[in-house]
Write an enzyme that holds these catalytic residues in place. Structure first.
Site, mmCIF file in Angstrom:
data_model
loop_
_atom_site.group_PDB
_atom_site.id
_atom_site.type_symbol
_atom_site.label_atom_id
_atom_site.label_comp_id
_atom_site.label_asym_id
_atom_site.label_seq_id
_atom_site.Cartn_x
_atom_site.Cartn_y
_atom_site.Cartn_z
ATOM 1 N N SER A 70 48.372 2.643 -24.293
ATOM 2 C CA SER A 70 48.580 1.510 -24.969
ATOM 3 C C SER A 70 47.986 0.161 -24.664
ATOM 4 C CB SER A 70 50.062 1.488 -24.939
ATOM 5 O OG SER A 70 50.629 0.518 -26.153
ATOM 6 N N ASP A 78 50.501 7.641 -34.992
ATOM 7 C CA ASP A 78 50.902 6.472 -34.128
ATOM 8 C C ASP A 78 51.180 5.330 -35.119
ATOM 9 O OD1 ASP A 78 50.727 4.265 -32.371
ATOM 10 O OD2 ASP A 78 49.728 5.356 -30.853
ATOM 11 N N HIS A 106 53.359 7.059 -30.881
ATOM 12 C CA HIS A 106 53.027 6.331 -29.680
ATOM 13 C C HIS A 106 53.708 7.169 -28.482
ATOM 14 C CE1 HIS A 106 50.838 2.891 -28.188
ATOM 15 N NE2 HIS A 106 52.056 2.571 -27.691
#
Length: 432
Positions: A297, A382, A411
């Site tokens: 991320s 995601d 995610h």
């Protein structure tokens, strides 16, 4: 033998992070997929989404399915409700005329509870091009910043954490001076005890404010590891302190000073990653050659950025990188986290100054400059880092690269993904 167990508070925090890493199973599942196993189409091809509603392994008959179809993160172009008589529903999703991603989100209410599922079709994703500008003075800007960093003494301070040490590894709380006096970088350093020369791995963090516990497991494979925070605060405090900071003065930090490229919050963050490498490569135990960086991320972004900024990095491993092609929203498609220009932020952030600043910090422009092998992992579903934004960065990378797709992941990661990435990094660093 040293005590190998973390304090109870640390164990609780780690277990909490593990618990939220992957969605929990629920009694009713809304499974959305499509008519191609690889979820990938050419522009102009039509996609059919398939919705299945399951309870206790059986189809839920006559389920009322509410669904929306559209580009990721944008308002849907199709909104309908239909009945899945036998628990299954086939939906005509249409097509895309330009490379991108089309997402179907479906909701079902059973016994008063709402359940949700989604799937995302990719249309020529490897042809997605970035929208963010590539400033002519990008290289000069960052070369000057690194020169300024090099002029600041590192002033390294290492504090042994006996309770975290193992038979094979010493663990330290590390404190470095960053790009100006009084601005610090903190992290957890793990060094093999046995005398010798070792490769090094820098772990860079995802978004948020938290404590860190280091990567002792990898260090026990004869690799020096350093896991850093980005906020210039110690990383060994009680979790409640970080909660207060995250909800207080660090709330919204990704947009701090966004109208000034020299004062933008991420400038010292990016330089802090380089400073961490300054330290790792200065260690007498470092083998002088093998250095890698990894994260997910925000950390996936920082992995690419660090590799693009620092030629000492030889390999990078990135999970679902954020901060990629953030201007996508200004061109009719999804942009990367933290979604500066989506419908909630565009009113405040769509200024000449802010758009100019983000070009110097967008992952796309660092990806253009990466020269070392990279291993990338993400999924089509995601909702935090839209795949359109990630492909925009991946597609401009000319260095050797490999993308491992786990299509249904959002995610979050399966344990298998973590194992694949760790094994790749260890193999590269140790040449096994």
């Amino acid at each position: 033998m040293k005590n190998r167990f973390l304090p109870l508070a640390a164990l609780f925090w780690l277990s909490l992070l593990t618990a939220i890493a992957q969605p929990a199973r629920r009694p009713v599942e809304v499974i959305v997929t499509m008519d191609r196993d690889d979820w990938t189409y050419k522009t102009g091809d039509k996609v059919q989404f398939l919705v299945t509603v399951m309870r206790n392994g059986n189809m839920v008959k006559n389920a009322s399915v509410r669904y929306e179809i559209g580009l990721e993160k944008l308002d849907p172009t199709i909104k309908e409700t239909k009945t899945a008589a036998d628990g299954k529903l086939t939906i005509d999703g249409g097509t895309l005329k330009t490379p991108g991603f089309l997402r179907c989100i479906a909701w079902v209410t059973v016994d008063g509870n709402e359940y949700r599922g989604l799937a995302t079709a990719g249309f020529d994703p490897q042809k997605i091009e970035p929208t963010v500008a590539n400033p002519q003075d990008f290289d000069t800007f960052w070369a000057t910043a690194k020169q300024e960093l090099a002029a600041v003494p590192m002033d390294a301070k290492m504090t042994l954490l006996p309770e975290r040490c193992t038979e094979k590894v010493n663990v330290y709380h590390l404190n470095l001076q960053n790009n100006r006096k009084g601005v610090r970088v903190y992290g957890i350093l793990s060094i093999p005890k046995k005398e010798g020369k070792y490769p090094a791995l820098l772990r860079v963090p995802g978004a948020g404010v938290r404590a860190y516990y280091g990567d002792v497991a990898t260090a026990e494979n004869n690799i020096i590891t350093l896991e850093i925070g980005i906020h210039g605060i110690p990383v060994t405090m009680d979790p409640s302190v970080y909660l207060d900071m995250g909800q207080g003065f660090l709330n919204g930090y990704p947009a701090y000073n966004m109208d000034d490229r020299d004062k933008f919050y991420y400038k010292r963050v990016y330089l802090g990653c380089v400073r961490a490498n300054d330290f790792l490569t200065s260690l007498p135990q470092y083998d002088g050659t093998n250095l890698a960086v990894t994260g997910g991320s925000q950390g996936g972004a920082l992995s690419i950025i660090t590799a693009g900024l620092d030629p000492r990095v030889k390999w990078l491993g990135a999970f679902y990188p954020a901060l990629s092609d953030v201007t996508g929203y200004l061109h009719g498609r999804a942009g990367g986290w933290p979604h500066y220009f989506d419908k909630n932020g565009v009113k405040w952030n769509n200024t000449k100054e802010k758009v100019a600043t983000v070009a110097y910090y967008d992952v796309v422009n660092f990806a253009r400059r990466v020269k070392v092998p990279g291993f990338y992992i993400w999924g089509y579903n995601d909702e935090t880092c839209p795949p359109t934004s990630m492909y925009a960065a991946y597609n401009v990378t000319t260095a050797p690269k490999e993308l491992k797709l786990f299509l249904d992941t959002g995610h979050w990661t399966y344990q298998e993904e973590k194992d694949i990435m760790n094994n790749w990094l260890i193999e590269k660093l140790t040449k096994k």
